[in-house]
Write a protein that holds these residues in place. Structure first.
Motif, PDB file in Angstrom:
ATOM      1  N   UNK A  53      -4.541  -3.475  -2.460  1.00 13.18           N
ATOM      2  CA  UNK A  53      -3.129  -3.096  -2.488  1.00 13.18           C
ATOM      3  C   UNK A  53      -2.308  -4.109  -1.696  1.00 13.18           C
ATOM      4  N   UNK A  54      -2.617  -5.379  -1.897  1.00 15.91           N
ATOM      5  CA  UNK A  54      -2.027  -6.432  -1.075  1.00 15.91           C
ATOM      6  C   UNK A  54      -0.690  -6.943  -1.578  1.00 15.91           C
ATOM      7  N   UNK A  55      -0.222  -6.446  -2.713  1.00 16.65           N
ATOM      8  CA  UNK A  55       1.072  -6.866  -3.233  1.00 16.65           C
ATOM      9  C   UNK A  55       1.917  -5.636  -3.564  1.00 16.65           C
ATOM     10  N   UNK A  56       3.186  -5.891  -3.892  1.00 17.22           N
ATOM     11  CA  UNK A  56       4.158  -4.813  -3.987  1.00 17.22           C
ATOM     12  C   UNK A  56       3.768  -3.690  -4.941  1.00 17.22           C
ATOM     13  N   UNK A  57       3.439  -4.019  -6.186  1.00 20.02           N
ATOM     14  CA  UNK A  57       3.223  -2.976  -7.191  1.00 20.02           C
ATOM     15  C   UNK A  57       2.106  -2.012  -6.815  1.00 20.02           C
ATOM     16  N   UNK A  58       0.893  -2.506  -6.527  1.00 23.46           N
ATOM     17  CA  UNK A  58      -0.151  -1.547  -6.158  1.00 23.46           C
ATOM     18  C   UNK A  58       0.134  -0.853  -4.831  1.00 23.46           C
ATOM     19  N   UNK A  59       0.748  -1.569  -3.892  1.00 22.51           N
ATOM     20  CA  UNK A  59       1.043  -0.966  -2.592  1.00 22.51           C
ATOM     21  C   UNK A  59       2.007   0.194  -2.743  1.00 22.51           C
ATOM     22  N   UNK A  60       3.038   0.006  -3.579  1.00 26.07           N
ATOM     23  CA  UNK A  60       4.029   1.060  -3.802  1.00 26.07           C
ATOM     24  C   UNK A  60       3.388   2.295  -4.416  1.00 26.07           C
ATOM     25  N   UNK A  61       2.431   2.081  -5.308  1.00 27.31           N
ATOM     26  CA  UNK A  61       1.828   3.206  -6.023  1.00 27.31           C
ATOM     27  C   UNK A  61       0.845   4.008  -5.181  1.00 27.31           C
ATOM     28  N   UNK A  62       0.258   3.393  -4.166  1.00 29.08           N
ATOM     29  CA  UNK A  62      -0.773   4.116  -3.415  1.00 29.08           C
ATOM     30  C   UNK A  62      -0.306   4.600  -2.050  1.00 29.08           C
ATOM     31  N   UNK A  63       0.792   4.037  -1.513  1.00 31.36           N
ATOM     32  CA  UNK A  63       1.111   4.318  -0.110  1.00 31.36           C
ATOM     33  C   UNK A  63       1.547   5.756   0.155  1.00 31.36           C
ATOM     34  N   UNK A  64       1.913   6.495  -0.873  1.00 42.22           N
ATOM     35  CA  UNK A  64       2.288   7.899  -0.668  1.00 42.22           C
ATOM     36  C   UNK A  64       1.142   8.854  -0.976  1.00 42.22           C
ATOM     37  N   UNK A  65      -0.015   8.324  -1.344  1.00 41.35           N
ATOM     38  CA  UNK A  65      -1.157   9.182  -1.666  1.00 41.35           C
ATOM     39  C   UNK A  65      -1.707   9.855  -0.415  1.00 41.35           C
ATOM     40  N   UNK A  66      -2.243  11.036  -0.581  1.00 37.71           N
ATOM     41  CA  UNK A  66      -2.893  11.750   0.516  1.00 37.71           C
ATOM     42  C   UNK A  66      -4.393  11.456   0.503  1.00 37.71           C
ATOM     43  N   UNK A  67      -5.002  11.508   1.672  1.00 38.68           N
ATOM     44  CA  UNK A  67      -6.454  11.339   1.763  1.00 38.68           C
ATOM     45  C   UNK A  67      -6.932   9.913   1.633  1.00 38.68           C
TER      46      UNK A  67
END
Length: 559
Positions: free
Chosen positions: A279-293
């Motif tokens: 998740x080192x760039x914007x798109x994947x980081x944005x999609x995972x940073x609000x996930x729980x667990x």
């Protein structure tokens, strides 16, 4: 996008886990994170074996099983290296700050000394160490790696001869379970050799070159895991515990690599199908940073994104055109595009030899006189005889100044950087074509030089690799971005520097040589970036660990 796994001397770095940010704080929130701060982080949830459950599965994504699974072969990819390491000998371990040590599963002792000015390294092999086919792991495995990699027999198509080419002999020591490696000279980078081994049965050109094509030869491996299956349809690779392993058993029941492009990998992680994802760039980081667990584990990335300019391209036969491309690319803007929304900053890299956070680093790009200057790029193209047409694109002798820059894979950051570069080059009259190619085509694109310019990555596995693998990057015509003249002269000087007995002296000389290499205008470092790994909470000994290299059998799920 795939990285070939190739370098760098680390200064005294204190690796303090959780020193600059929480392991579960997304990079786009909280205080601003810079690369220098990340260079003191190693977030991989280090845990002793007694804290790890027995059982469970770890599933991640990569490019799947490549055609060539031999990491010593010239056609290797990062996937070759990664998969090979999960069922073959891993002779060395490394701390997050880059301190090397032998893996006691394979080596009970390693000693190096200078004898009459020559480096002699004695490897004492664990008596229990055995290949899966019953062949003892002894001095012959070391001899096999040396003979295929030393460059003397041109029938072997190898990825690098660096270090191996100055070994004068590999012989048994007090018994067959001891390998004595003697270098011709004081070779100070000996820890870069023999970090994995080859079964002696691989030691002939035909088997070496072709034996691992679409065939992993699990019986030639040795480690806590072995290959259970490789899917012929989707290239998924499944590892399970090796019943022939002599050490402590692997904590995981299975280790699975799925063949997924970047977008599919992120979706699979969000759906719970993967246990970790980059998740080192914007798109994947944005999609995972609000996930729980999950945890977002961060460190400085040990890689450099760069643009390769193919000097064998007809358009690039004039070095002024290559230089114009480099002067027309605004690296600050490209970095902002790569890390948009991630609250991250860094000093732009000026070297492939050392990272900016390492002792001895120098901005060699600046010393080579290469910086963003649109007016200078225009003048270079004018002087080279390329005149702007009515549509703004330059022509010469009836031909348009047209370059091909393939976009490899479906990662949004690769596309965004490429499209931005296209706009920058158009300003100076260069037409940039951006054909979409699959990640699985990477090796062919590079080997067949199916590009004029290409966005690539130089990834490193150890702190010294930029020195002892200098020629694998700058002097190898097989890399696709070095011409014959450059290769010959740089290789000659690099070999001379590599024979100096003092690391500090080599460091200075390699920096000087890199300035000359960069003046060939064949590679342009763009940025380094953070290394952010999104993982399910509880995964131990895995994540963003800087130079960390641990025992595979200790990766697992925390109790």
């Amino acid at each position: 996008m795939k990285f070939k796994n190739k370098g760098m001397v680390v200064g005294a770095l204190l690796v303090l886990a959780l020193a600059a940010c929480s392991s579960n704080s997304p990079a786009g929130s909280g205080p601003k994170i810079d690369r220098e701060g990340l260079s003191t982080l190693a977030q991989y949830n280090p845990q002793p074996r007694e804290n790890i459950k027995d059982g469970g599965t770890l599933t991640t994504a990569n490019g799947g099983a490549p055609d060539q699974l031999n990491p010593f072969h010239a056609d290797y990819t990062s996937d070759s290296v990664q998969l090979f390491s999960w069922y073959n000998a891993n002779l060395s371990l490394m701390s997050p700050d880059g301190k090397w040590s032998p893996n006691p599963d394979y080596l009970s002792d390693v000693k190096d000394q200078l004898v009459n000015g020559n480096r002699v390294v004695t490897y004492t092999i664990n008596p229990k160490a055995t290949f899966n086919d019953g062949t003892p792991i002894d001095w012959r495995a070391f001899e096999t790696v040396w003979k295929v990699s030393n460059g003397k027999n041109k029938q072997y198509s190898v990825n690098s001869t660096d270090g191996y080419d100055i070994i004068s002999s590999v012989k048994p020591g007090t018994n067959s379970k001891q390998a004595v490696v003697t270098y011709s000279g004081p070779w100070v980078w000996w820890q870069g050799q023999f970090n994995t081994l080859l079964n002696p049965k691989v030691g002939n050109p035909k088997t070496f070159n072709e034996g691992y094509i679409d065939n992993p030869h699990d019986e030639w491996g040795a480690g806590p895991y072995h290959i259970k299956s490789i899917s012929k349809t989707d290239k998924t690779v499944v590892f399970e515990r090796n019943p022939k392993w002599w050490g402590k058993p692997g904590k995981l029941d299975q280790r699975i690599f799925r063949n997924l492009e970047s977008t599919a990998a992120i979706n699979a992680f969000r759906n719970g199908e993967l246990d970790a994802v980059d998740a080192s760039s914007k798109e994947p980081n944005t999609q995972v940073k609000t996930m729980q667990g999950i945890d977002l584990r961060q460190s400085a990335a040990l890689s450099t994104g760069f643009v390769a300019l193919n000097p064998n391209s007809k358009t690039f036969s004039d070095p002024r055109v290559r230089q114009a491309v480099e002067r027309a690319l605004d690296r600050e803007t490209l970095l902002k595009i790569k890390t948009e929304g991630m609250n991250y900053s860094e000093e732009l890299p000026g070297s492939f030899v050392l990272y900016p956070f390492q002792a001895g680093y120098r901005d060699n790009l600046k010393q080579a006189g290469i910086s963003y200057d649109e007016a200078a790029a225009d003048k270079l193209l004018d002087d080279a005889g390329w005149a702007k047409g009515a549509d703004g694109i330059r022509t010469k002798d009836g031909a348009r100044l047209h370059l091909v820059w393939p976009i490899i894979g479906d990662a949004a950051v690769v596309k965004n950087v490429s499209v931005a570069a296209q706009a920058m080059l158009k300003k100076v009259g260069i037409e940039l074509e951006l054909p979409q190619r699959k990640g699985s085509e990477f090796a062919d694109i590079l080997a067949k030089k199916e590009y004029d310019t290409l966005y690539l990555g130089w990834a490193t596995g150890g702190p010294d690799e930029g020195f002892y693998l200098f020629c694998q990057f700058y002097c190898s015509p097989d890399a696709g971005y070095s011409d014959a003249k450059t290769t010959t002269e740089l290789a000659k000087q690099a070999k001379e520097i590599g024979r100096l007995p003092d690391k500090a002296q080599q460091e200075s000389r390699f920096n000087d040589l890199e300035v000359e290499a960069l003046k060939q205008y064949e590679v342009l470092p763009l940025f380094n970036g953070p290394k952010i790994t999104a993982v399910k909470t509880g995964l131990a000994n895995y994540g963003s660990g800087l130079f960390f290299r641990g025992r595979l059998e200790d990766i697992g799920w925390q109790k």
